[in-house]
Design a protein around this motif. Structure first.
Motif, PDB file in Angstrom:
ATOM      1  N   UNK A 233     -32.854  10.968 -40.446  1.00 26.04           N
ATOM      2  CA  UNK A 233     -31.925  11.438 -41.262  1.00 26.04           C
ATOM      3  C   UNK A 233     -31.391  12.773 -40.273  1.00 26.04           C
ATOM      4  N   UNK A 234     -30.893  13.719 -40.778  1.00 32.62           N
ATOM      5  CA  UNK A 234     -30.422  14.828 -39.890  1.00 32.62           C
ATOM      6  C   UNK A 234     -31.272  15.761 -38.875  1.00 32.62           C
ATOM      7  N   UNK A 235     -31.454  15.207 -37.589  1.00 32.41           N
ATOM      8  CA  UNK A 235     -32.264  15.534 -36.553  1.00 32.41           C
ATOM      9  C   UNK A 235     -32.321  16.664 -36.448  1.00 32.41           C
ATOM     10  N   UNK A 236     -30.851  17.834 -36.837  1.00 32.97           N
ATOM     11  CA  UNK A 236     -30.645  18.775 -36.476  1.00 32.97           C
ATOM     12  C   UNK A 236     -32.344  20.141 -36.764  1.00 32.97           C
ATOM     13  N   UNK A 237     -32.927  19.356 -38.007  1.00 33.77           N
ATOM     14  CA  UNK A 237     -34.111  19.727 -38.991  1.00 33.77           C
ATOM     15  C   UNK A 237     -35.853  19.415 -37.887  1.00 33.77           C
ATOM     16  N   UNK A 238     -35.465  19.195 -36.923  1.00 30.15           N
ATOM     17  CA  UNK A 238     -36.494  18.831 -36.144  1.00 30.15           C
ATOM     18  C   UNK A 238     -36.491  20.117 -35.507  1.00 30.15           C
ATOM     19  N   UNK A 239     -35.427  21.091 -35.124  1.00 32.55           N
ATOM     20  CA  UNK A 239     -35.275  22.943 -34.810  1.00 32.55           C
ATOM     21  C   UNK A 239     -37.071  22.989 -34.898  1.00 32.55           C
TER      22      UNK A 239
ATOM     23  N   UNK B 126     -50.081  24.694 -37.302  1.00 37.40           N
ATOM     24  CA  UNK B 126     -49.641  24.359 -36.043  1.00 37.40           C
ATOM     25  C   UNK B 126     -48.123  24.113 -36.607  1.00 37.40           C
ATOM     26  N   UNK B 127     -47.358  25.060 -35.765  1.00 34.47           N
ATOM     27  CA  UNK B 127     -45.602  24.792 -35.574  1.00 34.47           C
ATOM     28  C   UNK B 127     -45.247  25.436 -34.349  1.00 34.47           C
ATOM     29  N   UNK B 128     -43.754  24.063 -34.429  1.00 36.69           N
ATOM     30  CA  UNK B 128     -43.058  24.674 -33.371  1.00 36.69           C
ATOM     31  C   UNK B 128     -41.504  25.144 -33.494  1.00 36.69           C
ATOM     32  N   UNK B 129     -40.890  26.316 -32.915  1.00 40.71           N
ATOM     33  CA  UNK B 129     -39.059  26.195 -33.065  1.00 40.71           C
ATOM     34  C   UNK B 129     -38.925  27.025 -32.638  1.00 40.71           C
ATOM     35  N   UNK B 130     -37.241  26.970 -32.573  1.00 35.09           N
ATOM     36  CA  UNK B 130     -36.453  27.879 -32.198  1.00 35.09           C
ATOM     37  C   UNK B 130     -36.776  28.176 -30.374  1.00 35.09           C
ATOM     38  N   UNK B 131     -37.363  27.086 -29.682  1.00 36.04           N
ATOM     39  CA  UNK B 131     -37.302  27.273 -27.913  1.00 36.04           C
ATOM     40  C   UNK B 131     -39.174  27.666 -28.493  1.00 36.04           C
ATOM     41  N   UNK B 132     -39.642  28.611 -29.338  1.00 35.96           N
ATOM     42  CA  UNK B 132     -40.642  28.564 -29.283  1.00 35.96           C
ATOM     43  C   UNK B 132     -42.500  28.094 -28.758  1.00 35.96           C
ATOM     44  N   UNK B 133     -43.287  28.735 -27.502  1.00 40.47           N
ATOM     45  CA  UNK B 133     -44.394  27.263 -27.752  1.00 40.47           C
ATOM     46  C   UNK B 133     -44.989  27.449 -28.888  1.00 40.47           C
ATOM     47  N   UNK B 134     -45.596  26.370 -29.043  1.00 35.76           N
ATOM     48  CA  UNK B 134     -46.440  26.140 -30.605  1.00 35.76           C
ATOM     49  C   UNK B 134     -47.284  27.539 -30.867  1.00 35.76           C
ATOM     50  N   UNK B 135     -46.732  27.200 -31.786  1.00 39.52           N
ATOM     51  CA  UNK B 135     -48.113  28.272 -32.261  1.00 39.52           C
ATOM     52  C   UNK B 135     -49.411  27.507 -33.447  1.00 39.52           C
ATOM     53  N   UNK B 136     -49.978  28.654 -33.166  1.00 39.94           N
ATOM     54  CA  UNK B 136     -51.528  27.634 -33.484  1.00 39.94           C
ATOM     55  C   UNK B 136     -52.010  28.770 -35.258  1.00 39.94           C
ATOM     56  N   UNK B 137     -52.844  29.002 -36.440  1.00 39.92           N
ATOM     57  CA  UNK B 137     -53.828  29.214 -36.866  1.00 39.92           C
ATOM     58  C   UNK B 137     -55.211  29.691 -36.073  1.00 39.92           C
ATOM     59  N   UNK B 138     -55.337  30.471 -36.027  1.00 43.49           N
ATOM     60  CA  UNK B 138     -56.766  30.976 -34.904  1.00 43.49           C
ATOM     61  C   UNK B 138     -57.892  29.961 -35.052  1.00 43.49           C
ATOM     62  N   UNK B 139     -58.198  29.484 -36.460  1.00 43.61           N
ATOM     63  CA  UNK B 139     -59.383  28.999 -36.296  1.00 43.61           C
ATOM     64  C   UNK B 139     -59.469  27.394 -35.886  1.00 43.61           C
TER      65      UNK B 139
ATOM     66  N   UNK C 200     -43.873  17.666 -29.109  1.00 44.12           N
ATOM     67  CA  UNK C 200     -42.952  17.483 -29.608  1.00 44.12           C
ATOM     68  C   UNK C 200     -42.300  16.258 -28.906  1.00 44.12           C
ATOM     69  N   UNK C 201     -41.589  15.036 -28.894  1.00 43.56           N
ATOM     70  CA  UNK C 201     -40.940  14.516 -28.281  1.00 43.56           C
ATOM     71  C   UNK C 201     -39.765  13.737 -29.081  1.00 43.56           C
ATOM     72  N   UNK C 202     -38.795  15.317 -28.682  1.00 40.24           N
ATOM     73  CA  UNK C 202     -37.202  15.448 -28.679  1.00 40.24           C
ATOM     74  C   UNK C 202     -36.496  14.389 -28.813  1.00 40.24           C
TER      75      UNK C 202
END
Length: 127
Positions: A26-32, A49-62, A71-73
């Motif tokens: 669908x709207x691939x802008x959402x993949x940001x 875990x998350x990735x966005x706005x050119x930030x590296x992956x973010x993980x919960x501590x556990x 992510x395969x863009x």
């Protein structure tokens, strides 16, 4: 409109590995901004875990050191490699996408930061 389809869940033994995939269409802008959440029975949904706005992956501590997000863009697909799984990791894993920024900062691991959600894929860990 955006559709998210998760795959890769299953049942593993304690210490095992799984790789989850979330395909966005669908709207691939959402993949940001894309992320994985999980929810176990009787518990609140939590960001994994998350990735966005050119930030590296973010993980919960556990999950740091055990899970790896990529992510395969080109394919607009988010992957979550999960190693050394334990019973605490058992849950429905749900993919999210679409940036929602509140108060100027995107943290990535809270539900209100996303506009679109998948149906989830179940992960079971046997002790």
């Amino acid at each position: 409109q955006v559709q998210l389809v998760e795959s890769g869940g299953g049942s593993v033994q304690d210490g095992g590995s799984l790789t989850l995939a979330c395909a966005l269409s669908g709207d691939t802008r959402a993949s940001t901004c894309m992320g994985w959440f999980r929810q176990a029975p009787g518990k609140q949904r939590e960001g994994v875990a998350a990735i966005g706005f050119n930030e590296g992956p973010i993980y919960r501590d556990s999950v740091k050191g055990r899970f790896s997000l990529s992510k395969d863009s080109v394919k607009n697909t988010l992957y979550l490699q999960m190693n050394s799984l334990n019973v605490e990791d058992a849950a429905m894993y749900i993919c999210a996408a679409g940036c929602r920024v509140v108060s100027g900062t995107w943290f990535g691991l809270t539900e209100f930061e996303y506009n679109y959600w998948g149906q989830g894929t179940q992960v079971t860990v046997a002790s």
